[in-house]
Structure formats: structure tokens, C-alpha cells
Design an enzyme around this catalytic site. Sequence first.
Site, mmCIF file in Angstrom:
data_model
loop_
_atom_site.group_PDB
_atom_site.id
_atom_site.type_symbol
_atom_site.label_atom_id
_atom_site.label_comp_id
_atom_site.label_asym_id
_atom_site.label_seq_id
_atom_site.Cartn_x
_atom_site.Cartn_y
_atom_site.Cartn_z
ATOM 1 N N LEU A 352 0.815 -1.215 0.000
ATOM 2 C CA LEU A 352 0.000 0.000 0.000
ATOM 3 C C LEU A 352 0.850 1.267 0.000
ATOM 4 C CD1 LEU A 352 -2.678 -1.005 2.654
ATOM 5 C CD2 LEU A 352 -2.653 -1.486 0.199
ATOM 6 N N CYS A 353 0.262 2.332 -0.489
ATOM 7 C CA CYS A 353 0.959 3.621 -0.566
ATOM 8 C C CYS A 353 0.775 4.402 0.729
ATOM 9 C CB CYS A 353 0.450 4.432 -1.757
ATOM 10 S SG CYS A 353 0.743 3.663 -3.344
ATOM 11 N N THR A 354 1.273 3.837 1.827
ATOM 12 C CA THR A 354 1.248 4.521 3.119
ATOM 13 C C THR A 354 2.380 3.992 3.975
ATOM 14 O OG1 THR A 354 0.032 4.786 5.197
ATOM 15 C CG2 THR A 354 -0.516 2.870 3.862
ATOM 16 N N LEU A 392 -7.457 0.929 -1.127
ATOM 17 C CA LEU A 392 -6.680 0.869 -2.372
ATOM 18 C C LEU A 392 -7.137 -0.238 -3.316
ATOM 19 C CD1 LEU A 392 -3.026 1.846 -1.437
ATOM 20 C CD2 LEU A 392 -5.002 3.270 -1.949
#
Length: 402
Positions: A352-354, A392
Amino acid sequence: MSLTFIRRPAGLQFGGVDVRQLADRAGRTPFFAYERAAIDTRIRELRSLLPPGVHLHYSIKANPMPAVVHYLAARVDGFDVASAQEMAVALNAGAAPADIGFAGPGKSYDDLRRAISSGVNVHVESETQLRLVTALGWELGVQPGVAIRINPDFEVGRSGMRMGGGAAPFGVDVDQVPALLRELQARQVALAGFHIFWGSQCLDAATVIQAQRQSADLVARLARGLSEPPRFVNLGGGFGIPYFPGETPLNVQAVCEAMHDWLPRLCERVSGMTPILELGRYLVGEAGIYVCRVIDRKVSRGRTFVITDGGLHHHLAASGNFGQVLRRNFPVVIGNRPDGVPQQRCHVVGCLCTPLDRLADDIELPEAHIGDLVVVRQSGAYARSASPLHFLSHPEPVEMLV
């Protein structure tokens, strides 16, 4: 010409099956697997220690997978649910409605109507809920099963999550219970039972024993003077499991030995009442694993990142975002090389983009390669169902009971 075969090192065994074979069964990663034998062992050990007559309930919120609930239906005495959907899962598993308790501070009109028409016990947590339940009983022409969930007048000191004592959205404050009992009597509705849930994820036996004794005294005090004793008292559970280094398993034998002392006195003071122990995490938490696959490995400014196809969207608790104050690692192994010698410090992260998407921080593991299987243990409770699965828009993980 002779052929030489290279033997693959043994992979992690789970439910008597190599984790690589489980991945083949699942068809893809990530996946959760839950082990029948581990659940059976836990229940068998617990029943051998508990006093006779104690009913064991499973709290479905811990793991609501229908296959798990169906499996438990023949092994426990009832279920505790916190939504209409969980209630449906319990009923579909064959549980008798009278053996299901529906708790929760925010039950809707439709939730309550379905519960009452099904014959499920409703654990009311406010005056509003009590009035709505009794009105629905009159409307439907049935006598509703009503229990009162109590917010106790004591707090426990060493519980992972406190669920009572002080101001709380859960249950009815002790000093308000007599008024609710009078209202039940005025509305000609019998009291089915009491429910006290003081906390969860407790690993300290002395704390559990103290909370149980105080709960028993509270029930005896509230039952004094009732024309008919309650049919049951749900004493909650609170039994924890170890997740992190340095944690010691709960001494359940000590807890049960204490129950042999105080429970007979409670049953003498409130005759004919069935004591219920409500457990979720303790029954299934250690019976589950989460498996994801390494899809990349990179070094950034001297730090190694092992990137997997899993993450917090499947297992929020392992990422530390389900209530940990200080982030700590769940037990993690390389499943296809469980006996490998730790050779590197790394961060195991998701896709994930976190920056919150971390399954293990600064952990020592055998050197991970693309295609390796990362296994997160202690994943049988509050894992998949407590996670933001749609974050996402990645595929949901597979679940298996093995």
C-alpha cells in the site's frame, strides 16, 4: 546414468500441511488459514479445567468466518454476537436462539426486530434499547429474551482493552440497573440474565481472578430481592494470548482453580443460574496464520525493505494500527524456510501507498528472496474482519479452515 534429486528443505507445518501446499490450495496469496486441531486442543484443555456447569460461549466478533463458526457450533454451548449479520451466521450454524446473546451499544430498530423475532437474547445497554425491545415484543406477540449488560463499578488495571468501569458506551451503569429492573417488571417482561464484560486481552491471572470475583459479587448484589433469579450470567472473558516478545501466556489453570472457589458460592446466592464464560480471541487467536508472498526486496539508505503482496488492509492488527500504543511485531517467519538462520535486519512491508503499511519493523530474518512466503502467526482473531479490506482496492485474502 543416475539422477540426483535435490531435497527441498521442509516448510512450516500448519494443520499437518506444508505452508507451500497451503498456498497451492489457496490458489494465490495472501491468505489466512485456521487450524481445527489447535481450536480443539484449546477447548479441550479449557473444559478440563473449568468447574462443572460453566457454559462456554464463542464471541463471533473474534473471527466470523462461517466455516469457523460452524466448526465451533458443535464444540461450544452458545455464541455472542454484535450485529445482525453475526446473528445470522450463528443461526445458520445451527445454534439454538436461546443460546445466542446479542450485545452492542448501537443496535438498530431492524437489528432488534430480527433478534426478537428469532428468539435471540438481547443484551440491552441503555434505557432506550430496553423500551424498544419491550415494545417490539408486544408488537410481535412474543416474550423477548432480555438481559442487561452492566457497566461495572470497578476497573481492572492490567487489561489490554478496558470495556467497563468509569464512563463508557458499553452497558448500563450499576446504579441505573435497579430502575431498569423495575421497568422490566412494569412491562411484564422477565429478566433473562446479566452480562458483565470488564475487559479483554488480559495476560495477568491475578487481574482476571479479581475481576471475576468482583463480577460475581456484583451479580449477587443485583439479584438480591428479585422475584425470580436470572436464567444466566455472562461473566465475560478477558483471557488474552501472547503476541509479542517477553509476554507470558495467561495462567488459565490458576484462573480456573479460583473459579472452583468462588463460583459455588455465587450459585448458592443466585440459585438456578447458568454461568457463562464468553471467549473469542483465546479460542481461535493462536489457531490462525496470515501468509503473503515477497514480491520485491530493496535497500534504501542502508535499510532493507522486504515488500509483500499483503499488508494492513488485510491484517490491521499486525501493522500496529488496531490499538497498539507502541508498535511491536507479531511473530513472523519465512514460511518456506522456517529453520533458516537469521542473517539480516529488515522491515517487512505491504503493497500500500502509506508508511503505516508495515507487517514487521526492524526484525531479524533469514535473507528473504522474491517468491518467499512470509507467515504472520497469532492471526486467528481480529485480523481479516477487523481490517480495511477495500483500502486501495486490492483483492481480498482467501480464508481456509484446515
